[in-house]
Design a protein around this motif. Structure first.
Motif, short mmCIF file in Angstrom:
data_model
loop_
_atom_site.label_atom_id
_atom_site.label_comp_id
_atom_site.label_asym_id
_atom_site.label_seq_id
_atom_site.Cartn_x
_atom_site.Cartn_y
_atom_site.Cartn_z
N VAL A 126 -47.23 24.14 33.85
CA VAL A 126 -47.28 23.23 35.00
C VAL A 126 -47.10 21.79 34.55
CG1 VAL A 126 -48.70 22.33 36.88
CG2 VAL A 126 -48.65 24.78 36.41
N ASP A 127 -47.74 21.41 33.45
CA ASP A 127 -47.57 20.04 32.94
C ASP A 127 -46.11 19.77 32.63
OD1 ASP A 127 -50.22 19.59 33.11
OD2 ASP A 127 -50.61 19.60 30.94
N LYS A 128 -45.47 20.71 31.95
CA LYS A 128 -44.08 20.51 31.55
C LYS A 128 -43.18 20.46 32.77
CE LYS A 128 -44.39 20.28 27.18
NZ LYS A 128 -43.83 19.15 26.43
N PHE A 129 -43.42 21.35 33.70
CA PHE A 129 -42.60 21.39 34.91
C PHE A 129 -42.76 20.09 35.68
CE2 PHE A 129 -41.63 22.71 39.28
CZ PHE A 129 -40.50 23.47 39.09
N ALA A 130 -43.99 19.58 35.75
CA ALA A 130 -44.25 18.34 36.47
C ALA A 130 -43.49 17.19 35.83
CB ALA A 130 -45.74 18.06 36.50
N GLU A 131 -43.44 17.18 34.49
CA GLU A 131 -42.73 16.10 33.80
C GLU A 131 -41.23 16.19 34.04
OE1 GLU A 131 -43.45 16.29 29.59
OE2 GLU A 131 -45.60 16.15 29.91
N LEU A 132 -40.73 17.42 34.07
CA LEU A 132 -39.28 17.61 34.05
C LEU A 132 -38.67 17.77 35.43
CD1 LEU A 132 -39.05 20.11 31.08
CD2 LEU A 132 -38.94 17.64 31.00
N HIS A 133 -39.48 18.18 36.40
CA HIS A 133 -38.95 18.45 37.75
C HIS A 133 -39.79 17.70 38.78
CE1 HIS A 133 -36.84 22.26 36.45
NE2 HIS A 133 -37.73 22.16 35.51
N PRO A 134 -39.76 16.38 38.83
CA PRO A 134 -40.68 15.69 39.75
C PRO A 134 -40.43 15.99 41.23
CG PRO A 134 -39.67 14.15 38.21
CD PRO A 134 -38.93 15.44 38.09
N HIS A 135 -39.27 16.54 41.59
CA HIS A 135 -38.99 16.87 42.99
C HIS A 135 -39.34 15.71 43.92
CE1 HIS A 135 -37.74 21.02 42.60
NE2 HIS A 135 -38.65 21.15 41.66
N GLY A 136 -39.11 14.50 43.45
CA GLY A 136 -39.32 13.34 44.28
C GLY A 136 -40.77 12.86 44.32
#
Ligand code: 3PY
Ligand code: MG
Length: 269
Positions: A126-136
């Motif tokens: 989740v941390d990595k996804f949050a960094e890489l895919h902010p989705h705005g």
């Protein structure tokens, strides 16, 4: 940055990739600063010497440039796919497929239930996804459930067609739900069908035909097609032919070429 590779594939556009075999995030930065049209970076854990820790660092370095990091795992290894996706890869490339069942397994290992059986351990992923895919949104707005809901649809699953068996079963493989890209490895494919590439600018007709049939199978199934190239000229040619995920040059090839040109130009003294 959002998944730049996936966006290009959804538009049906060609996406050019750089290919990293050697370790080092300064190498990653040097490559990615060299041009603006690098959409994705392949981190080669099959044939390169990149460790698990190094993969994590390269993924972060690539994502900071808005380039989609894609990890080439070793065959369809569940544990490697899991580690690459938890590290924040925007996609995985699984080499040396043989059968439709192999393709189904790659999907199974890449997706959370119900599409697959990827293990759910939300902290690192989740941390990595949050960094890489902010989705705005800001990094903090991505929670565990957001990740669970978004991950399956946000990551690219690519498989390599480079064995005789996979070539013979390419239609069945293309039809497997969850497979996004059929990516051709022309070197293995050539060896495996008895027409190895001796001169990359002149593949034999049998190999050219095999490459065309893979692209046609991908197209017929509504999937993207991809291919490994080692020059910009080849990459351009495949883009004109309608290929989507096109690797353009490899760190080792580019370095060797540039060094040999410089030393040849210097001459003997
Ligand atoms: C191949 O051509 O076989 C590849 O896997 C590209 O590295
Ligand atoms: Mg190969």
């Amino acid at each position: 940055a959002a998944n730049r590779l996936q966006k290009a594939l959804k538009r049906g556009a060609s996406a050019f990739g750089a290919w990293q075999m050697l370790p080092g995030t300064n190498l990653t930065r040097t490559m990615l600063r060299s041009a603006a049209n690098i959409d994705w970076l392949l981190i080669d854990m099959e044939h390169g010497n990149i460790s698990d820790d190094m993969m994590h660092e390269i993924i972060a370095a690539a994502a900071a440039y808005g380039v989609s990091p894609v990890v080439r795992v070793i065959e369809g290894q569940a544990w490697m796919i899991k580690r690459a996706l938890d590290a924040g890869a925007h996609g995985i490339l699984a080499p040396v497929l043989e059968t439709e069942e192999d393709a189904k397994n790659v999907v199974r290992y890449s997706k959370y239930p119900p599409e697959g059986n990827r293990g759910f351990e939300p902290l690192l992923a989740v941390d990595k996804f949050a960094e890489l895919h902010p989705h705005g949104g800001s990094v903090k707005q991505i929670g565990t459930i957001d990740y669970l809901q978004q991950a399956n649809g946000s990551l690219v699953t690519a498989v390599m067609i480079e064995t005789k068996s996979a070539l013979e079963r390419v239609k069945e493989i293309a039809a497997v739900p969850g497979i996004d890209v059929l990516f051709i490895g022309p070197f293995d494919l050539g060896v495996n069908i008895g027409h190895p590439i001796l001169d990359p600018s002149k593949p034999e007709q049998e190999l050219i035909d095999a490459i065309q049939s893979i692209q046609a199978a991908a197209h017929a199934a509504g999937k993207a097609s991809g291919i490994y190239c080692d020059t910009g000229e080849q990459a351009r040619e495949y883009a004109h032919k309608g290929f989507h995920m096109i690797s353009t040059v490899t760190d080792m090839i580019a370095l060797r070429k540039a060094f040999s040109q410089a030393f040849n130009a210097a001459g003997e003294h």
